[in-house]
Design a protein around this motif. Structure first.
Motif, PDB file in Angstrom:
ATOM      1  N   TYR A 128       0.818  -1.215   0.000  1.00 21.87           N
ATOM      2  CA  TYR A 128       0.000   0.000   0.000  1.00 21.87           C
ATOM      3  C   TYR A 128       0.851   1.263   0.000  1.00 21.87           C
ATOM      4  N   THR A 129       2.082   1.186   0.499  1.00 23.84           N
ATOM      5  CA  THR A 129       3.001   2.319   0.362  1.00 23.84           C
ATOM      6  C   THR A 129       3.306   2.546  -1.113  1.00 23.84           C
ATOM      7  N   TYR A 130       3.580   1.457  -1.818  1.00 24.34           N
ATOM      8  CA  TYR A 130       3.829   1.550  -3.261  1.00 24.34           C
ATOM      9  C   TYR A 130       2.612   2.143  -3.981  1.00 24.34           C
ATOM     10  N   TYR A 131       1.413   1.622  -3.682  1.00 26.01           N
ATOM     11  CA  TYR A 131       0.203   2.125  -4.341  1.00 26.01           C
ATOM     12  C   TYR A 131      -0.005   3.607  -4.058  1.00 26.01           C
ATOM     13  N   CYS A 132       0.261   4.020  -2.838  1.00 23.86           N
ATOM     14  CA  CYS A 132       0.095   5.429  -2.472  1.00 23.86           C
ATOM     15  C   CYS A 132       1.067   6.300  -3.273  1.00 23.86           C
ATOM     16  N   LEU A 133       2.319   5.890  -3.314  1.00 24.33           N
ATOM     17  CA  LEU A 133       3.322   6.671  -4.050  1.00 24.33           C
ATOM     18  C   LEU A 133       3.052   6.680  -5.546  1.00 24.33           C
ATOM     19  N   SER A 134       2.517   5.590  -6.067  1.00 26.95           N
ATOM     20  CA  SER A 134       2.257   5.513  -7.508  1.00 26.95           C
ATOM     21  C   SER A 134       1.090   6.404  -7.933  1.00 26.95           C
ATOM     22  N   ALA A 135       0.343   6.922  -6.989  1.00 29.69           N
ATOM     23  CA  ALA A 135      -0.754   7.837  -7.317  1.00 29.69           C
ATOM     24  C   ALA A 135      -0.241   9.228  -7.685  1.00 29.69           C
ATOM     25  N   PHE A 136       1.039   9.463  -7.423  1.00 29.59           N
ATOM     26  CA  PHE A 136       1.658  10.745  -7.758  1.00 29.59           C
ATOM     27  C   PHE A 136       2.481  10.577  -9.031  1.00 29.59           C
ATOM     28  N   PRO A 137       2.046  11.182 -10.135  1.00 30.47           N
ATOM     29  CA  PRO A 137       2.742  10.997 -11.417  1.00 30.47           C
ATOM     30  C   PRO A 137       4.237  11.343 -11.371  1.00 30.47           C
ATOM     31  N   LEU A 139       6.316  10.760  -9.109  1.00 33.86           N
ATOM     32  CA  LEU A 139       7.094   9.730  -8.422  1.00 33.86           C
ATOM     33  C   LEU A 139       7.185   8.415  -9.183  1.00 33.86           C
ATOM     34  N   LYS A 140       6.395   8.267 -10.223  1.00 37.77           N
ATOM     35  CA  LYS A 140       6.322   6.973 -10.924  1.00 37.77           C
ATOM     36  C   LYS A 140       7.670   6.494 -11.443  1.00 37.77           C
ATOM     37  N   LYS A 141       8.518   7.410 -11.876  1.00 37.98           N
ATOM     38  CA  LYS A 141       9.810   6.990 -12.423  1.00 37.98           C
ATOM     39  C   LYS A 141      10.742   6.442 -11.349  1.00 37.98           C
ATOM     40  N   TYR A 142      10.445   6.701 -10.078  1.00 38.36           N
ATOM     41  CA  TYR A 142      11.265   6.203  -8.981  1.00 38.36           C
ATOM     42  C   TYR A 142      10.757   4.881  -8.399  1.00 38.36           C
ATOM     43  N   LEU A 143       9.649   4.419  -8.899  1.00 37.96           N
ATOM     44  CA  LEU A 143       9.018   3.208  -8.345  1.00 37.96           C
ATOM     45  C   LEU A 143       9.420   1.979  -9.149  1.00 37.96           C
ATOM     46  N   TRP A 144      10.654   1.610  -9.041  1.00 35.54           N
ATOM     47  CA  TRP A 144      11.233   0.480  -9.758  1.00 35.54           C
ATOM     48  C   TRP A 144      10.984  -0.842  -9.047  1.00 35.54           C
ATOM     49  N   TRP A 145      10.407  -0.815  -7.872  1.00 34.60           N
ATOM     50  CA  TRP A 145      10.345  -1.999  -7.027  1.00 34.60           C
ATOM     51  C   TRP A 145       9.020  -2.748  -7.084  1.00 34.60           C
ATOM     52  N   LYS A 146       8.172  -2.457  -8.055  1.00 36.27           N
ATOM     53  CA  LYS A 146       6.884  -3.157  -8.149  1.00 36.27           C
ATOM     54  C   LYS A 146       7.067  -4.666  -8.333  1.00 36.27           C
TER      55      LYS A 146
END
Length: 167
Positions: A128-137, A139-146
């Motif tokens: 849910y931390t990942y989902y929360c952060l992914s709601a911000f466009p 930050l998407k480029k920093y979310l490599w850990w999905k």
């Protein structure tokens, strides 16, 4: 929803994910406290310890609230017209988690499940931390850990299943 535009629920989803992170973190805290007090596998009859039995029941109740609130994931998918994410496995998993959790809470809030709920809650904190952060466009480029979250979910499912079946 067939003839409607998808709803923009970005702010609601961010709040929902923050709620889920804190609820899951609180569940991890409760489970860890119970395990520190009683061990990974309790060596005594917990029925004799009223405060421990109450702690197990309280933790189970909060876990039930978490599993029930997770049904909103599906509602948000439908309202946002992300129907590809509403799979049989997704709906089955969430529905069965509510039913199984309610059954344990109603008939036998047992200590044996504390470790399993702790693992599940820890995975949900990360997820849910990942989902929360992914709601911000931005930050998407920093979310490599999905992909690692998916692996963590699979490992935790395997671990929980092996504990349930092999002791």
């Amino acid at each position: 929803m067939k003839s409607r535009k998808p709803f923009n629920l970005n702010n609601v989803i961010v709040l929902y994910n923050i709620f889920q992170v804190f609820l899951s973190a609180y569940l991890c805290y409760l489970c860890t406290q119970l395990m520190l007090e009683n061990g990974l596998v309790s060596k005594t009859c917990l029925i004799e310890k009223e405060h421990t039995r109450r702690g197990i029941t309280n933790e189970m109740y909060y876990y039930f609230i978490a599993k029930t609130s997770e049904l909103l994931d599906t509602v948000f998918f439908v309202l946002r017209k992300k129907t590809s994410q509403v799979t049989f496995l997704h709906v089955y998993h969430h529905a069965m988690m509510v039913i199984v959790t309610w059954s344990f809470l109603k008939y036998e809030p047992t200590y044996m499940m504390i470790f399993i709920r702790n693992i599940n809650s820890f995975v949900h904190v990360i997820m849910y931390t990942y989902y929360c952060l992914s709601a911000f466009p931005a930050l998407k480029k920093y979310l490599w850990w999905k992909k690692y979250i998916t692996k963590l979910q699979l490992v935790s499912i395997f671990q929980v299943t092996s504990i349930e079946f092999f002791g």
